[in-house]
Motif scaffolding. Structure first.
Motif, PDB file in Angstrom:
ATOM      1  N   PRO A 242      -0.381   7.316  -3.079  1.00 16.32           N
ATOM      2  CA  PRO A 242       0.734   6.998  -2.165  1.00 16.32           C
ATOM      3  C   PRO A 242       0.444   5.807  -1.252  1.00 16.32           C
ATOM      4  O   PRO A 242       1.350   5.017  -0.972  1.00 16.32           O
ATOM      5  CB  PRO A 242       0.892   8.281  -1.346  1.00 16.32           C
ATOM      6  CG  PRO A 242       0.306   9.354  -2.187  1.00 16.32           C
ATOM      7  CD  PRO A 242      -0.779   8.724  -2.999  1.00 16.32           C
ATOM      8  N   CYS A 243      -0.796   5.662  -0.792  1.00 17.39           N
ATOM      9  CA  CYS A 243      -1.111   4.550   0.120  1.00 17.39           C
ATOM     10  C   CYS A 243      -0.863   3.207  -0.569  1.00 17.39           C
ATOM     11  O   CYS A 243      -0.330   2.268   0.030  1.00 17.39           O
ATOM     12  CB  CYS A 243      -2.564   4.645   0.601  1.00 17.39           C
ATOM     13  SG  CYS A 243      -3.753   4.887  -0.723  1.00 17.39           S
ATOM     14  N   ILE A 244      -1.222   3.131  -1.857  1.00 17.61           N
ATOM     15  CA  ILE A 244      -1.053   1.879  -2.606  1.00 17.61           C
ATOM     16  C   ILE A 244       0.423   1.653  -2.940  1.00 17.61           C
ATOM     17  O   ILE A 244       0.949   0.545  -2.804  1.00 17.61           O
ATOM     18  CB  ILE A 244      -1.907   1.918  -3.902  1.00 17.61           C
ATOM     19  CG1 ILE A 244      -3.399   2.061  -3.541  1.00 17.61           C
ATOM     20  CG2 ILE A 244      -1.662   0.692  -4.776  1.00 17.61           C
ATOM     21  CD1 ILE A 244      -3.955   0.928  -2.710  1.00 17.61           C
ATOM     22  N   SER A 315     -12.670   4.164   2.086  1.00 14.62           N
ATOM     23  CA  SER A 315     -12.515   5.611   1.888  1.00 14.62           C
ATOM     24  C   SER A 315     -11.167   6.078   2.444  1.00 14.62           C
ATOM     25  O   SER A 315     -10.534   5.385   3.246  1.00 14.62           O
ATOM     26  CB  SER A 315     -13.630   6.353   2.628  1.00 14.62           C
ATOM     27  OG  SER A 315     -13.463   6.140   4.021  1.00 14.62           O
ATOM     28  N   CYS A 316     -10.763   7.284   2.024  1.00 20.26           N
ATOM     29  CA  CYS A 316      -9.491   7.830   2.519  1.00 20.26           C
ATOM     30  C   CYS A 316      -9.523   7.986   4.040  1.00 20.26           C
ATOM     31  O   CYS A 316      -8.507   7.740   4.708  1.00 20.26           O
ATOM     32  CB  CYS A 316      -9.207   9.179   1.864  1.00 20.26           C
ATOM     33  SG  CYS A 316      -8.815   9.039   0.103  1.00 20.26           S
ATOM     34  N   SER A 317     -10.674   8.392   4.592  1.00 20.37           N
ATOM     35  CA  SER A 317     -10.712   8.580   6.055  1.00 20.37           C
ATOM     36  C   SER A 317     -10.534   7.237   6.758  1.00 20.37           C
ATOM     37  O   SER A 317      -9.863   7.143   7.785  1.00 20.37           O
ATOM     38  CB  SER A 317     -12.007   9.284   6.486  1.00 20.37           C
ATOM     39  OG  SER A 317     -13.111   8.540   6.060  1.00 20.37           O
ATOM     40  N   LEU A 324      -2.689   3.833   7.211  1.00 19.55           N
ATOM     41  CA  LEU A 324      -2.133   3.436   5.912  1.00 19.55           C
ATOM     42  C   LEU A 324      -2.107   4.582   4.904  1.00 19.55           C
ATOM     43  O   LEU A 324      -1.747   4.385   3.746  1.00 19.55           O
ATOM     44  CB  LEU A 324      -2.954   2.273   5.333  1.00 19.55           C
ATOM     45  CG  LEU A 324      -2.941   0.972   6.154  1.00 19.55           C
ATOM     46  CD1 LEU A 324      -3.978  -0.011   5.622  1.00 19.55           C
ATOM     47  CD2 LEU A 324      -1.558   0.335   6.114  1.00 19.55           C
ATOM     48  N   CYS A 325      -2.529   5.785   5.338  1.00 25.02           N
ATOM     49  CA  CYS A 325      -2.589   6.934   4.421  1.00 25.02           C
ATOM     50  C   CYS A 325      -1.248   7.671   4.418  1.00 25.02           C
ATOM     51  O   CYS A 325      -0.683   7.940   5.477  1.00 25.02           O
ATOM     52  CB  CYS A 325      -3.710   7.876   4.861  1.00 25.02           C
ATOM     53  SG  CYS A 325      -3.740   9.421   3.935  1.00 25.02           S
ATOM     54  N   PHE A 326      -0.732   7.959   3.215  1.00 26.49           N
ATOM     55  CA  PHE A 326       0.514   8.717   3.096  1.00 26.49           C
ATOM     56  C   PHE A 326       0.246   9.871   2.135  1.00 26.49           C
ATOM     57  O   PHE A 326       0.872  10.007   1.086  1.00 26.49           O
ATOM     58  CB  PHE A 326       1.644   7.807   2.592  1.00 26.49           C
ATOM     59  CG  PHE A 326       1.976   6.718   3.559  1.00 26.49           C
ATOM     60  CD1 PHE A 326       2.946   6.896   4.531  1.00 26.49           C
ATOM     61  CD2 PHE A 326       1.267   5.512   3.547  1.00 26.49           C
ATOM     62  CE1 PHE A 326       3.225   5.898   5.453  1.00 26.49           C
ATOM     63  CE2 PHE A 326       1.535   4.509   4.463  1.00 26.49           C
ATOM     64  CZ  PHE A 326       2.526   4.703   5.427  1.00 26.49           C
ATOM     65  N   GLU A 330      -1.181  15.598  -4.373  1.00 29.06           N
ATOM     66  CA  GLU A 330      -2.048  15.081  -5.449  1.00 29.06           C
ATOM     67  C   GLU A 330      -3.335  14.445  -4.913  1.00 29.06           C
ATOM     68  O   GLU A 330      -4.235  14.127  -5.688  1.00 29.06           O
ATOM     69  CB  GLU A 330      -1.293  14.034  -6.283  1.00 29.06           C
ATOM     70  CG  GLU A 330      -0.187  14.606  -7.136  1.00 29.06           C
ATOM     71  CD  GLU A 330       0.556  13.506  -7.869  1.00 29.06           C
ATOM     72  OE1 GLU A 330       0.181  13.217  -9.011  1.00 29.06           O
ATOM     73  OE2 GLU A 330       1.484  12.930  -7.267  1.00 29.06           O
ATOM     74  N   CYS A 331      -3.371  14.221  -3.594  1.00 29.10           N
ATOM     75  CA  CYS A 331      -4.565  13.603  -3.003  1.00 29.10           C
ATOM     76  C   CYS A 331      -5.630  14.642  -2.669  1.00 29.10           C
ATOM     77  O   CYS A 331      -6.735  14.276  -2.247  1.00 29.10           O
ATOM     78  CB  CYS A 331      -4.208  12.865  -1.713  1.00 29.10           C
ATOM     79  SG  CYS A 331      -3.079  11.484  -1.947  1.00 29.10           S
ATOM     80  N   ASP A 332      -5.295  15.938  -2.814  1.00 25.61           N
ATOM     81  CA  ASP A 332      -6.234  16.986  -2.409  1.00 25.61           C
ATOM     82  C   ASP A 332      -7.581  16.828  -3.110  1.00 25.61           C
ATOM     83  O   ASP A 332      -7.643  16.612  -4.318  1.00 25.61           O
ATOM     84  CB  ASP A 332      -5.655  18.377  -2.739  1.00 25.61           C
ATOM     85  CG  ASP A 332      -4.652  18.786  -1.677  1.00 25.61           C
ATOM     86  OD1 ASP A 332      -4.565  18.082  -0.650  1.00 25.61           O
ATOM     87  OD2 ASP A 332      -3.948  19.784  -1.892  1.00 25.61           O
TER      88      ASP A 332
HETATM   89  S1  SF4 Z   1      -5.451  10.624   0.797  1.00 23.92           S
HETATM   90 FE1  SF4 Z   1      -4.142   9.707  -0.776  1.00 23.92          FE
HETATM   91  S2  SF4 Z   1      -2.695   8.412   0.345  1.00 23.92           S
HETATM   92 FE2  SF4 Z   1      -4.381   8.898   1.720  1.00 23.92          FE
HETATM   93  S3  SF4 Z   1      -5.805   7.212   1.494  1.00 23.92           S
HETATM   94 FE3  SF4 Z   1      -6.490   8.783   0.085  1.00 23.92          FE
HETATM   95  S4  SF4 Z   1      -5.464   8.261  -1.815  1.00 23.92           S
HETATM   96 FE4  SF4 Z   1      -4.430   7.112  -0.226  1.00 23.92          FE
END
Ligand code: SF4
Length: 349
Positions: A242-244, A315-317, A324-326, A330-332
């Motif tokens: 989602p972020c991309i 990284s996601c964090s 920028l994280c959405f 599916e990201c779990d």
């Molecule tokens: S958790 Fe998902 S949306 Fe958030 S940064 Fe990671 S891959 Fe991107």
């Protein structure tokens, strides 16, 4: 109309009074066929060419405020007649950046007080409804209410714009002139796009002098039109996190993703195996796209320049801390965007 008002209209021709001002001057479209109107048609053409080239319109000389204002209106008519959405965005960005320069100038402490107050009242308060106060105690900052700040800073995702990183006192945010102006530049851009979309232009009834210029400009816009036709290719891709997708969507809509968003997109794409060419292509729709600069930056991230270190996808964090994280279901269980949908990712590119 006072000379100050006329000066303001020449610098900020997108303000509401511009159309009325044209009527006051009693211009008729057919007049632009006359030789004495040649210089204003030239200026309008230069404005559109600057937008196509992605540079700022910089007239050799400002003959009169009226001429500057009329050239803007004519340029809008030309852009509308060319019917290219990419050109709409380029033109709006070019004019918004130009206004940004004037705003910094007008709001700087060295400006004449009347000009500063006029700009404050007409542009920031008059158009955008921002209650801005000049901080005379230090002579270099402006104060705006916290709610106004939050309203206008929502589309900035960099830490720099977060409220915690701002000086806040008694319900007001203190901003440098440059930051104050940057805050409204996107609003000016949106306003110009809106003006273009609402403009009705009947090409068949335009004076011949304008039609000739429009035909020539259409040729220059062909490359932009080709770029436009590439947009759906980008967004139809599946399997991105989602972020991309969010950044790709912003690019598709002609918006300007933040610097950190661009780095995330580029490092992610390089991380899944895209080459420099493919990554550069993704940025083509950005209103401020510059092929040379984009290539240099992407090559730098790919480790082909400078210290030859390839940059990793954050990284996601880290992405979350940048706003920028959405995250979706599916990201779990993943800690880096590169881990998203590993099974699907084999099918990409
Ligand atoms: S958790 Fe998902 S949306 Fe958030 S940064 Fe990671 S891959 Fe991107």
């Amino acid at each position: 109309m006072s000379s100050t008002s006329s000066r303001l209209l020449a610098r900020y021709p997108f303000i509401e009074d511009a159309g009325n001002y044209l009527k006051l001057l009693d211009y008729r479209l057919e007049e632009f066929n006359e030789p004495y109107m040649g210089s204003v048609v030239d200026k309008a053409t230069k404005r559109v060419i600057a937008a196509i080239k992605g540079i700022l319109y910089d007239p050799d000389e400002i003959a009169s405020a009226d001429e500057e204002l009329v050239s803007f209106i004519l340029a809008c008519i030309m852009v509308k007649a060319i019917r290219s959405k990419v050109l709409y965005r380029r033109f709006a960005l070019s004019e918004a950046k130009r206004a940004e320069g004037f705003l910094v100038d007008d709001l700087s402490s060295s400006s004449v007080k009347d000009e500063r107050d006029n700009t404050l009242n007409s542009i920031l308060k008059g158009i955008f409804g921002i209650d801005v106060t000049y901080n005379s105690s230090d002579g270099s900052t402006y104060m705006i209410m916290v709610e106004d700040y939050l309203r206008y800073s929502t589309h900035f995702h960099d830490d720099y714009w977060k409220l915690v990183n701002r000086v806040v006192h008694k319900g007001y945010v203190y901003l440098s002139i440059k930051d104050m102006v940057r805050l409204v530049r996107d609003e000016i851009y949106a306003l110009i796009v809106n003006r273009l979309e609402r403009l009705n232009v009947d090409y068949g009834h335009l004076p011949e002098a304008l039609q000739k210029r429009i035909t020539a400009l259409k040729g220059m816009t062909l490359q932009l039109a080709r770029d436009e036709s590439k947009e759906p290719v980008i967004i139809e891709r599946r399997g991105y996190p989602p972020c991309i997708l969010n950044i790709l969507k912003a690019l598709e809509q002609g918006n300007n993703p933040s610097h950190t968003a661009r780095i995330l997109l580029a490092t992610y794409m390089l991380g899944i195996g895209k080459d420099v060419e493919e990554v550069c292509e993704l940025f083509r729709n950005a209103p401020d796209y510059n092929e040379r600069i984009t290539r240099y930056q992407v090559e730098h991230l790919a480790g082909l320049r400078g210290n030859r270190v390839k940059y990793s996808c954050p990284s996601c964090s880290k992405v979350a801390s940048q706003g920028l994280c959405f995250k979706s279901d599916e990201c779990d269980g993943i800690s880096n965007p590169l881990q998203f949908g590993r099974q699907k990712k084999r099918g990409i590119g």
